[in-house]
Design an enzyme around this catalytic site. Sequence first.
Site, mmCIF file in Angstrom:
data_model
loop_
_atom_site.group_PDB
_atom_site.id
_atom_site.type_symbol
_atom_site.label_atom_id
_atom_site.label_comp_id
_atom_site.label_asym_id
_atom_site.label_seq_id
_atom_site.Cartn_x
_atom_site.Cartn_y
_atom_site.Cartn_z
ATOM 1 N N HIS B 64 8.902 9.599 3.643
ATOM 2 C CA HIS B 64 8.279 9.816 4.947
ATOM 3 C C HIS B 64 8.810 8.784 5.936
ATOM 4 O O HIS B 64 9.500 7.838 5.552
ATOM 5 C CB HIS B 64 6.753 9.770 4.857
ATOM 6 C CG HIS B 64 6.193 8.430 4.485
ATOM 7 N ND1 HIS B 64 6.533 7.769 3.317
ATOM 8 C CD2 HIS B 64 5.306 7.618 5.126
ATOM 9 C CE1 HIS B 64 5.874 6.625 3.258
ATOM 10 N NE2 HIS B 64 5.132 6.505 4.347
ATOM 11 N N HIS B 66 7.608 6.384 7.857
ATOM 12 C CA HIS B 66 7.062 5.083 8.208
ATOM 13 C C HIS B 66 8.162 4.038 8.033
ATOM 14 O O HIS B 66 8.961 4.128 7.087
ATOM 15 C CB HIS B 66 5.845 4.739 7.334
ATOM 16 C CG HIS B 66 4.558 5.298 7.868
ATOM 17 N ND1 HIS B 66 3.473 5.562 7.067
ATOM 18 C CD2 HIS B 66 4.183 5.632 9.146
ATOM 19 C CE1 HIS B 66 2.483 6.037 7.823
ATOM 20 N NE2 HIS B 66 2.892 6.101 9.072
ATOM 21 N N ASP B 68 8.518 1.126 6.884
ATOM 22 C CA ASP B 68 8.759 0.383 5.644
ATOM 23 C C ASP B 68 9.526 1.202 4.604
ATOM 24 O O ASP B 68 9.965 0.652 3.602
ATOM 25 C CB ASP B 68 7.440 -0.159 5.059
ATOM 26 C CG ASP B 68 6.362 0.899 4.927
ATOM 27 O OD1 ASP B 68 6.285 1.777 5.795
ATOM 28 O OD2 ASP B 68 5.601 0.854 3.952
ATOM 29 N N HIS B 69 9.701 2.497 4.860
ATOM 30 C CA HIS B 69 10.453 3.329 3.903
ATOM 31 C C HIS B 69 11.847 3.703 4.401
ATOM 32 O O HIS B 69 12.630 4.279 3.646
ATOM 33 C CB HIS B 69 9.647 4.591 3.575
ATOM 34 C CG HIS B 69 8.383 4.292 2.837
ATOM 35 N ND1 HIS B 69 8.244 4.523 1.493
ATOM 36 C CD2 HIS B 69 7.230 3.706 3.241
ATOM 37 C CE1 HIS B 69 7.028 4.119 1.110
ATOM 38 N NE2 HIS B 69 6.406 3.621 2.149
ATOM 39 N N HIS B 141 -0.791 11.755 2.593
ATOM 40 C CA HIS B 141 -0.719 10.529 3.377
ATOM 41 C C HIS B 141 -1.169 10.852 4.801
ATOM 42 O O HIS B 141 -1.502 11.990 5.106
ATOM 43 C CB HIS B 141 0.727 10.003 3.336
ATOM 44 C CG HIS B 141 0.856 8.546 3.660
ATOM 45 N ND1 HIS B 141 0.018 7.598 3.170
ATOM 46 C CD2 HIS B 141 1.750 7.866 4.435
ATOM 47 C CE1 HIS B 141 0.369 6.399 3.634
ATOM 48 N NE2 HIS B 141 1.414 6.539 4.398
ATOM 49 N N ASP B 211 3.012 6.427 -1.310
ATOM 50 C CA ASP B 211 2.199 6.572 -0.104
ATOM 51 C C ASP B 211 1.384 7.858 -0.167
ATOM 52 O O ASP B 211 1.531 8.768 0.657
ATOM 53 C CB ASP B 211 3.077 6.527 1.152
ATOM 54 C CG ASP B 211 3.457 5.090 1.491
ATOM 55 O OD1 ASP B 211 3.737 4.326 0.550
ATOM 56 O OD2 ASP B 211 3.464 4.726 2.677
#
Lengths: 306, 306
Positions: B64, B66, B68-69, B141, B211
């Site tokens: 996904h 976000h 941090d990914h 999520h 997540d």
Amino acid sequence: MSGGIDVVFLGTGGSLPTKERGLPSVALRRNGELILLDCGEGTQRQMMHAGLGFNRPTIILISHLHGDHILGLPGLLQTMSSLARDKPLDLYGPKGLMKFLNLIYKPLGYPANFKVRAKELSPGQEVDRGEYLIRTTLAKHDIPCIAYSIEEKERPGRFHPEKAKRLGVPEGPLWGELQHGKAVRVDGKEIRPNDVVDSPRSGLKVVYAIDTRPAESVRRLAKGADLLMHDGGFAEERRPKAQEYYHSTAREAAQLAKAAKAKRLAVVHISAVTRDDSVLLREARKIFKQTLVPKDFQTLALKPLK
Amino acid sequence: MSGGIDVVFLGTGGSLPTKERGLPSVALRRNGELILLDCGEGTQRQMMHAGLGFNRPTIILISHLHGDHILGLPGLLQTMSSLARDKPLDLYGPKGLMKFLNLIYKPLGYPANFKVRAKELSPGQEVDRGEYLIRTTLAKHDIPCIAYSIEEKERPGRFHPEKAKRLGVPEGPLWGELQHGKAVRVDGKEIRPNDVVDSPRSGLKVVYAIDTRPAESVRRLAKGADLLMHDGGFAEERRPKAQEYYHSTAREAAQLAKAAKAKRLAVVHISAVTRDDSVLLREARKIFKQTLVPKDFQTLALKPLK
């Protein structure tokens, strides 16, 4: 009052990191404030390893908008937010910085628990930070790139009350006048400021010029710097590559440090191809003895001379 | 021919990295190919430390969008380019991936020395990769998040020429028919495939669901998986936080692994607040014995059972 500046080299690599060298970032700690120079990918974890903290007064200066100098920014801001930072953060960089922030930061839906006061600077522009001044100039890269100088302001010399008393100056408004550089008269006798006040204390000057060919503008900015951090990750035998990519050799950095009469040189942006950094050190020190080629997490404590 | 799958946990942390745990990324090595699951900030350096190489056939699956990914993606692509990667790279992720690439990747002016074949997937969509299949489902999520299953196809059983000869089947087209599952006749006698060919060899199945709250869709996807990597970085006492942020506790991950009859569970996305990961292990193992809470750089060699 300045107790000096601690320099923490967080990422000393070039655009291609290595196992040993992270992407560009240097932290200055000064009087409780953190001044971060560039923010390459991974800077937030380097900061954790260096124990720098995410909630202190912080200012970030971005040299230019190549990914290796800014891709750590969104994650750092996110982490500060996660850790409930409450202090605003000042962010400076070249034209395009706001667009980058809008592009990358906002669409990712980060929370904004604290204020990011971002401002684009034109090379040459100054920022008055109270106790110190940030001066800028245009470096010589393939896109607009700012070299920064952090210059502590001169502080008044120390006042000696015992000397004033000995000379018969009573505690009170006359002391203030002497401290502000005015001569006073006591019983017809003139007392001059330098009878009771030391000479002004000069501040430190730290200059950061990364991703640049040797440039006259940078030499002027770096004049007399206590520390010049300069692009110089290429050995002399690879000078054509340094030229092609708008970088400098360690020797060129040393020549510039010498011409600028800097007190110390730290060569940064070490190319991943440079397996043996002792070559850089050797080539630079032939020109400028006070050179170092810092490793990641190496620190340097700068103290004002007087 | 598959010799198994090596799993390398590159970043086992949550959205907030720690000194010990990097941002999310897992590498699978399979038959010379690298399958990267997510690409958090710093993944490229984790890959260097793990010795994974930047020019092998590579496919990246993004769960996904976000930060941090995905914030390690631009730097990884830049590094591959700097290292003169010549092989195309396949990149899959949810809707919005192309926009992210266009926003972050192109304006930074990276060179594109190799082709990035990016494709957005709708949850449920499958990708046939020849020797294996990628199946997807919607995780649970706060933004669309894909759980992935990498499933090796069943391979034909081993053919035994000496058995065929002993049964009087001459080398030639008849061997091919037996290998393809057809019975043949030799001198009036029927020879069946399983007289000369072993049973089909089942492949490995690896599932990645990060997540996410525990989800029925993920349970179905993970059915019988050799390895389920599941979000579970919260201890039970912090379950309300896990719910609030759409994550899972380690115990919930274990319950899902058990319900899915997975063979092994690796708990990932370890919250920075979880100082003692042995709590996670203890809570999960009460439900599902074959649990591990991997550290960064831990590896796991998965072999097919037969």
